[in-house]
Scaffold this motif. Structure first.
Motif, PDB file in Angstrom:
ATOM      1  N   MET A   1       0.858  -1.204   0.000  1.00  0.00           N
ATOM      2  CA  MET A   1       0.000   0.000   0.000  1.00  0.00           C
ATOM      3  C   MET A   1       0.888   1.247   0.000  1.00  0.00           C
ATOM      4  O   MET A   1       1.775   1.386   0.828  1.00  0.00           O
ATOM      5  CB  MET A   1      -0.871  -0.062   1.262  1.00  0.00           C
ATOM      6  N   ARG A   2       0.629   2.128  -0.947  1.00  0.00           N
ATOM      7  CA  ARG A   2       1.436   3.342  -1.015  1.00  0.00           C
ATOM      8  C   ARG A   2       0.814   4.421  -0.124  1.00  0.00           C
ATOM      9  O   ARG A   2      -0.375   4.668  -0.195  1.00  0.00           O
ATOM     10  CB  ARG A   2       1.501   3.820  -2.472  1.00  0.00           C
ATOM     11  N   ARG A   3       1.669   5.037   0.672  1.00  0.00           N
ATOM     12  CA  ARG A   3       1.189   6.072   1.598  1.00  0.00           C
ATOM     13  C   ARG A   3       0.985   7.382   0.821  1.00  0.00           C
ATOM     14  O   ARG A   3       1.882   7.819   0.092  1.00  0.00           O
ATOM     15  CB  ARG A   3       2.265   6.249   2.670  1.00  0.00           C
ATOM     16  N   PRO A   4      -0.169   8.035   0.989  1.00  0.00           N
ATOM     17  CA  PRO A   4      -0.393   9.288   0.255  1.00  0.00           C
ATOM     18  C   PRO A   4       0.620  10.375   0.647  1.00  0.00           C
ATOM     19  O   PRO A   4       1.078  10.421   1.790  1.00  0.00           O
ATOM     20  CB  PRO A   4      -1.804   9.709   0.676  1.00  0.00           C
ATOM     21  N   LEU A   5       0.933  11.202  -0.313  1.00  0.00           N
ATOM     22  CA  LEU A   5       1.832  12.339  -0.094  1.00  0.00           C
ATOM     23  C   LEU A   5       1.157  13.588  -0.655  1.00  0.00           C
ATOM     24  O   LEU A   5       0.777  13.614  -1.824  1.00  0.00           O
ATOM     25  CB  LEU A   5       3.170  12.077  -0.806  1.00  0.00           C
ATOM     26  N   LEU A   6       0.992  14.581   0.201  1.00  0.00           N
ATOM     27  CA  LEU A   6       0.412  15.846  -0.239  1.00  0.00           C
ATOM     28  C   LEU A   6       1.494  16.908  -0.107  1.00  0.00           C
ATOM     29  O   LEU A   6       1.988  17.163   1.005  1.00  0.00           O
ATOM     30  CB  LEU A   6      -0.801  16.216   0.621  1.00  0.00           C
ATOM     31  N   ALA A   7       1.872  17.489  -1.240  1.00  0.00           N
ATOM     32  CA  ALA A   7       2.979  18.447  -1.237  1.00  0.00           C
ATOM     33  C   ALA A   7       2.508  19.791  -1.768  1.00  0.00           C
ATOM     34  O   ALA A   7       1.765  19.854  -2.757  1.00  0.00           O
ATOM     35  CB  ALA A   7       4.130  17.906  -2.084  1.00  0.00           C
ATOM     36  N   GLY A   8       2.943  20.850  -1.109  1.00  0.00           N
ATOM     37  CA  GLY A   8       2.612  22.208  -1.549  1.00  0.00           C
ATOM     38  C   GLY A   8       3.823  22.841  -2.211  1.00  0.00           C
ATOM     39  O   GLY A   8       4.926  22.803  -1.670  1.00  0.00           O
ATOM     40  N   ASN A   9       3.599  23.390  -3.397  1.00  0.00           N
ATOM     41  CA  ASN A   9       4.654  24.105  -4.118  1.00  0.00           C
ATOM     42  C   ASN A   9       4.279  25.588  -4.086  1.00  0.00           C
ATOM     43  O   ASN A   9       3.354  26.006  -4.770  1.00  0.00           O
ATOM     44  CB  ASN A   9       4.712  23.583  -5.564  1.00  0.00           C
ATOM     45  N   TRP A  10       5.011  26.341  -3.275  1.00  0.00           N
ATOM     46  CA  TRP A  10       4.652  27.745  -3.097  1.00  0.00           C
ATOM     47  C   TRP A  10       5.154  28.643  -4.218  1.00  0.00           C
ATOM     48  O   TRP A  10       4.852  29.833  -4.228  1.00  0.00           O
ATOM     49  CB  TRP A  10       5.184  28.247  -1.742  1.00  0.00           C
ATOM     50  N   LYS A  11       5.946  28.102  -5.116  1.00  0.00           N
ATOM     51  CA  LYS A  11       6.479  28.900  -6.228  1.00  0.00           C
ATOM     52  C   LYS A  11       7.117  30.186  -5.673  1.00  0.00           C
ATOM     53  O   LYS A  11       7.723  30.148  -4.609  1.00  0.00           O
ATOM     54  CB  LYS A  11       5.372  29.170  -7.248  1.00  0.00           C
ATOM     55  N   MET A  12       6.944  31.337  -6.370  1.00  0.00           N
ATOM     56  CA  MET A  12       7.589  32.561  -5.870  1.00  0.00           C
ATOM     57  C   MET A  12       6.583  33.396  -5.078  1.00  0.00           C
ATOM     58  O   MET A  12       6.236  34.512  -5.455  1.00  0.00           O
ATOM     59  CB  MET A  12       8.172  33.357  -7.044  1.00  0.00           C
ATOM     60  N   TYR A  13       6.084  32.798  -3.984  1.00  0.00           N
ATOM     61  CA  TYR A  13       5.123  33.474  -3.125  1.00  0.00           C
ATOM     62  C   TYR A  13       5.568  33.394  -1.670  1.00  0.00           C
ATOM     63  O   TYR A  13       6.163  32.406  -1.268  1.00  0.00           O
ATOM     64  CB  TYR A  13       3.734  32.831  -3.244  1.00  0.00           C
ATOM     65  N   LYS A  14       5.248  34.394  -0.906  1.00  0.00           N
ATOM     66  CA  LYS A  14       5.403  34.521   0.541  1.00  0.00           C
ATOM     67  C   LYS A  14       6.815  34.967   0.976  1.00  0.00           C
ATOM     68  O   LYS A  14       7.820  34.511   0.436  1.00  0.00           O
ATOM     69  CB  LYS A  14       5.061  33.213   1.283  1.00  0.00           C
ATOM     70  N   THR A  15       6.801  35.832   1.997  1.00  0.00           N
ATOM     71  CA  THR A  15       8.020  36.261   2.677  1.00  0.00           C
ATOM     72  C   THR A  15       8.223  35.335   3.886  1.00  0.00           C
ATOM     73  O   THR A  15       7.376  34.484   4.165  1.00  0.00           O
ATOM     74  CB  THR A  15       7.843  37.692   3.207  1.00  0.00           C
TER      75      THR A  15
END
Ligand code: PGA
Length: 249
Positions: A1-15
């Motif tokens: 069973m593969r464990r889910p992975l949720l990844a956020g890519n913020w790109k060029m945002y946020k200080t």
């Protein structure tokens, strides 16, 4: 069973300050989310702030890119050992925006993936066809070439630590998500490439994420597909409430 992975890519945002504010809201919302791995990839200057803000939680931090040399006269570049030293466990490689605006190719993707593995990082390698390629019926051809030139140079041992992100370019930032069926079909095709090279077992354990306009209201349908092992999320990962809703699909 593969464990889910949720990844956020913020790109060029946020200080850095905005990064700290995000984590303050986000952490309590995913405190009990132990059904999946959670990764956030902020811009380089905010990695230290993100690592600090995520300390003691299950949230892991990644870079959005790296250069394949360990160090040297490469103005503007960042290496794998530098990312690892600051506390990153992950790195995105070959995102379509890197390919489109910064001249990255399957060849550089392979070099960067090897460099990431050597630095002890888990690479998230992005592939995906452009709109005109899909419309011309070339999706499989494009994915086959991206796998062949960007990933087939890895040993089975190396590939075991890689996550692939299938990101159809026409779905990124456009609000036009691939249907769960269309995404699953591409995932199946990619998994077949791995099976042909390294066997069924290697293919069955490889995680393949979907990316492209993933939102709280479409994540469930995507995750209902057994072929889809998680998501790489751009826009919707910038808001703590919306990214938490995606994590807690
Ligand atoms: P999006 O971006 O979710 O804003 O479409 C996805 C990505 O680029 O990884």
């Amino acid at each position: 069973m593969r464990r889910p992975l949720l990844a956020g890519n913020w790109k060029m945002y946020k200080t850095a300050a905005e990064t700290a504010a995000f984590f303050e809201k986000f952490r309590p919302l995913v405190e009990r989310s132990d059904h999946c791995d959670i990764v956030i990839c902020p811009p380089f200057p905010n990695l230290a702030a993100a690592v600090e803000a995520a300390r003691g939680s299950r949230i892991e931090i990644g870079g959005q890119d790296l250069f394949w040399e360990r160090e040297g006269a490469y103005t503007g570049e960042v290496s794998g050992p530098m990312l690892a030293a600051i506390g990153c466990r992950w790195v995105i490689i070959g995102h379509s925006e890197r390919r489109q605006y910064f001249g990255e190719t399957d060849g550089t993707v392979l070099k960067k993936t090897i460099a990431a593995l050597e630095a002890g990082l888990n690479p998230i390698v992005c592939v995906g066809e452009r709109l005109e390629e899909r419309e011309a019926g070339q999706t499989e051809e494009v994915l086959r070439a991206q796998y062949r030139d960007g990933l087939s140079g890895l040993s089975a041992e190396q590939l075991r630590r890689v996550t692939i992100a299938y990101e159809p370019v026409w779905a990124i930032g456009t609000g036009r998500t691939a249907t769960p069926e269309v995404a699953a079909e591409a995932h199946r095709f990619l998994r077949e490439q791995v099976a042909a090279q390294h066997g069924r077992e290697a293919a069955a354990s490889l995680r393949i994420l979907y990316g492209g306009s993933v939102k709280p209201d479409n994540i469930r349908g995507l995750m209902a597909q057994p072929e889809i092992d998680g998501a790489l999320v751009g826009g919707a990962s910038l808001d703590p409430v919306s990214f938490a809703a995606i994590v807690n699909f």
